[in-house]
Design an enzyme around this catalytic site. Structure first.
Site, PDB file in Angstrom:
ATOM      1  N   LYS A  41       0.823  -1.205   0.000  1.00  0.00           N
ATOM      2  CA  LYS A  41       0.000   0.000   0.000  1.00  0.00           C
ATOM      3  C   LYS A  41       0.857   1.255   0.000  1.00  0.00           C
ATOM      4  O   LYS A  41       0.403   2.310  -0.379  1.00  0.00           O
ATOM      5  CB  LYS A  41      -0.892   0.030   1.263  1.00  0.00           C
ATOM      6  CG  LYS A  41      -1.901  -1.078   1.353  1.00  0.00           C
ATOM      7  CD  LYS A  41      -2.960  -0.790   2.417  1.00  0.00           C
ATOM      8  CE  LYS A  41      -2.590  -1.288   3.754  1.00  0.00           C
ATOM      9  NZ  LYS A  41      -3.663  -1.214   4.781  1.00  0.00           N
ATOM     10  N   GLY A  42       2.095   1.132   0.441  1.00  0.00           N
ATOM     11  CA  GLY A  42       2.919   2.303   0.729  1.00  0.00           C
ATOM     12  C   GLY A  42       3.142   3.255  -0.429  1.00  0.00           C
ATOM     13  O   GLY A  42       3.479   4.412  -0.246  1.00  0.00           O
ATOM     14  N   ASP A  98       7.580   1.814  -3.137  1.00  0.00           N
ATOM     15  CA  ASP A  98       7.899   2.870  -2.179  1.00  0.00           C
ATOM     16  C   ASP A  98       9.337   2.770  -1.678  1.00  0.00           C
ATOM     17  O   ASP A  98      10.077   3.743  -1.684  1.00  0.00           O
ATOM     18  CB  ASP A  98       6.906   2.858  -0.993  1.00  0.00           C
ATOM     19  CG  ASP A  98       6.743   1.476  -0.364  1.00  0.00           C
ATOM     20  OD1 ASP A  98       7.432   0.512  -0.774  1.00  0.00           O
ATOM     21  OD2 ASP A  98       5.914   1.351   0.555  1.00  0.00           O
ATOM     22  N   ASP A 101      14.209  -2.647   0.572  1.00  0.00           N
ATOM     23  CA  ASP A 101      14.992  -2.908   1.782  1.00  0.00           C
ATOM     24  C   ASP A 101      15.874  -4.136   1.531  1.00  0.00           C
ATOM     25  O   ASP A 101      16.957  -4.019   0.963  1.00  0.00           O
ATOM     26  CB  ASP A 101      14.022  -3.109   2.951  1.00  0.00           C
ATOM     27  CG  ASP A 101      14.723  -3.183   4.290  1.00  0.00           C
ATOM     28  OD1 ASP A 101      15.901  -2.833   4.372  1.00  0.00           O
ATOM     29  OD2 ASP A 101      14.074  -3.597   5.275  1.00  0.00           O
ATOM     30  N   LYS A 129      16.978   1.679   0.195  1.00  0.00           N
ATOM     31  CA  LYS A 129      17.606   1.607   1.522  1.00  0.00           C
ATOM     32  C   LYS A 129      18.643   0.491   1.516  1.00  0.00           C
ATOM     33  O   LYS A 129      18.320  -0.671   1.324  1.00  0.00           O
ATOM     34  CB  LYS A 129      16.529   1.360   2.582  1.00  0.00           C
ATOM     35  CG  LYS A 129      17.017   1.550   3.982  1.00  0.00           C
ATOM     36  CD  LYS A 129      15.876   1.629   4.976  1.00  0.00           C
ATOM     37  CE  LYS A 129      15.267   0.275   5.255  1.00  0.00           C
ATOM     38  NZ  LYS A 129      14.231   0.343   6.297  1.00  0.00           N
ATOM     39  N   PHE A 150      14.422   3.131   9.835  1.00  0.00           N
ATOM     40  CA  PHE A 150      13.058   2.762   9.455  1.00  0.00           C
ATOM     41  C   PHE A 150      12.299   4.033   9.113  1.00  0.00           C
ATOM     42  O   PHE A 150      12.200   4.952   9.916  1.00  0.00           O
ATOM     43  CB  PHE A 150      12.347   1.977  10.563  1.00  0.00           C
ATOM     44  CG  PHE A 150      11.156   1.263  10.011  1.00  0.00           C
ATOM     45  CD1 PHE A 150      11.292   0.018   9.406  1.00  0.00           C
ATOM     46  CD2 PHE A 150       9.908   1.872  10.022  1.00  0.00           C
ATOM     47  CE1 PHE A 150      10.209  -0.620   8.831  1.00  0.00           C
ATOM     48  CE2 PHE A 150       8.802   1.232   9.443  1.00  0.00           C
ATOM     49  CZ  PHE A 150       8.955  -0.019   8.852  1.00  0.00           C
ATOM     50  N   ASP A 157       4.537   3.289   6.140  1.00  0.00           N
ATOM     51  CA  ASP A 157       3.937   3.084   7.459  1.00  0.00           C
ATOM     52  C   ASP A 157       4.856   2.356   8.418  1.00  0.00           C
ATOM     53  O   ASP A 157       5.808   1.691   8.011  1.00  0.00           O
ATOM     54  CB  ASP A 157       2.666   2.245   7.333  1.00  0.00           C
ATOM     55  CG  ASP A 157       2.997   0.777   7.034  1.00  0.00           C
ATOM     56  OD1 ASP A 157       3.714   0.517   6.050  1.00  0.00           O
ATOM     57  OD2 ASP A 157       2.561  -0.099   7.798  1.00  0.00           O
TER      58      ASP A 157
HETATM   59  P1  IMP Z   1      12.030  -5.895   1.218  1.00  0.00           P
HETATM   60  O1  IMP Z   1      11.328  -7.091   0.656  1.00  0.00           O
HETATM   61  O2  IMP Z   1      12.843  -6.234   2.443  1.00  0.00           O
HETATM   62  O3  IMP Z   1      12.842  -5.138   0.186  1.00  0.00           O
HETATM   63  O4  IMP Z   1      10.945  -4.938   1.806  1.00  0.00           O
HETATM   64  C1  IMP Z   1      10.098  -4.325   0.992  1.00  0.00           C
HETATM   65  C2  IMP Z   1       8.879  -3.775   1.699  1.00  0.00           C
HETATM   66  O5  IMP Z   1       9.004  -3.668   3.116  1.00  0.00           O
HETATM   67  C3  IMP Z   1       8.697  -2.372   1.209  1.00  0.00           C
HETATM   68  O6  IMP Z   1       8.000  -2.349  -0.005  1.00  0.00           O
HETATM   69  C4  IMP Z   1       7.928  -1.762   2.358  1.00  0.00           C
HETATM   70  O7  IMP Z   1       6.565  -2.046   2.212  1.00  0.00           O
HETATM   71  C5  IMP Z   1       8.480  -2.453   3.579  1.00  0.00           C
HETATM   72  N1  IMP Z   1       9.565  -1.645   4.190  1.00  0.00           N
HETATM   73  C6  IMP Z   1      10.894  -1.863   4.153  1.00  0.00           C
HETATM   74  N2  IMP Z   1      11.588  -0.917   4.802  1.00  0.00           N
HETATM   75  C7  IMP Z   1      10.662  -0.038   5.241  1.00  0.00           C
HETATM   76  C8  IMP Z   1      10.752   1.201   5.961  1.00  0.00           C
HETATM   77  O8  IMP Z   1      11.821   1.713   6.340  1.00  0.00           O
HETATM   78  N3  IMP Z   1       9.566   1.821   6.223  1.00  0.00           N
HETATM   79  C9  IMP Z   1       8.364   1.324   5.820  1.00  0.00           C
HETATM   80  N4  IMP Z   1       8.237   0.185   5.138  1.00  0.00           N
HETATM   81  C10 IMP Z   1       9.376  -0.501   4.860  1.00  0.00           C
HETATM   82 MG    MG Z   2       6.128  -1.747  -0.360  1.00  0.00          MG
END
Ligand code: IMP
Ligand code: MG
Length: 173
Positions: A41-42, A98, A101, A129, A150, A157
């Site tokens: 949703k972000g 959005d 990570d 990030k 974060f 969110d």
């Molecule tokens: P990943 O699969 O670890 O790359 O995470 C991706 C998802 O985790 C992102 O699309 C966000 O929805 C959530 N996420 C990762 N880091 C953050 C953050 O710092 N703030 C908010 N949501 C995050």
């Molecule tokens: Mg996301």
């Protein structure tokens, strides 16, 4: 006690960067039809601001993936809870995210969308990030690079809170 929240990227910096990103996209996809696949949703605020700066014919679809639950750390597994509805075969597709990570969510989504054989598949993310990246996925358009922390606000969110903040903020957990 509620956590401390510190703006790290202001609404003005976001608007300036969005103009640059959109200019690049308008050049790269000039007169081509583009399908934006936005990851719920972000991304909703980023998508809404970006799409209004685009000149080419654009279609929008949404996907939703689950990897995080409501905590601030990744569960390590990804599943699609809402899939693409438009046909993307033979189309230029841009994933709009959005924040990247670990890269797990994105890597899963890229593999999933590739199966439908789009003409091209690129990635546009608001924030990249770096600290916890485990899977490297090439990012084509990046708004901001952030080392760690974060982040909340501008759609992002923490356990569903803080999405409405106009600046991108760091949450001090
Ligand atoms: P990943 O699969 O670890 O790359 O995470 C991706 C998802 O985790 C992102 O699309 C966000 O929805 C959530 N996420 C990762 N880091 C953050 C953050 O710092 N703030 C908010 N949501 C995050
Ligand atoms: Mg996301």
């Amino acid at each position: 006690m509620s956590p401390a929240i510190r703006p790290i990227i202001t609404r003005d910096q976001i608007q300036t960067r969005l103009l640059e990103l959109a200019a690049q996209l308008n050049k790269d996809y000039a007169s081509q039809q583009l399908i934006l696949i936005a990851v719920l949703k972000g991304v909703f605020i980023f998508l809404a601001d970006l799409i209004r700066l685009l000149d080419m014919p654009v279609r929008v679809d949404f996907v939703r993936l689950r990897s995080y639950g409501t905590s601030s750390t990744s569960s390590g597994s990804v599943e699609i809870t809402k899939d693409v509805e438009l046909s993307i075969r033979g189309q230029h597709v841009l994933i709009v995210e959005d924040i990247i990570d670990s890269g797990l969510t994105l890597e899963y989504l890229v593999r999933h969308l590739q199966k439908q054989e789009p003409r091209s598949l690129k990635i546009c993310c608001l924030t990249d990030k770096l600290e916890r990246r485990t899977l490297s996925v090439p990012l084509d358009y990046v708004g901001f690079v952030v080392e760690k922390g974060f982040l909340v606000g501008y759609g992002l969110d923490y356990a569903e809170d803080y999405r409405q903040y106009p600046d991108i903020c760091e949450l001090e957990l």
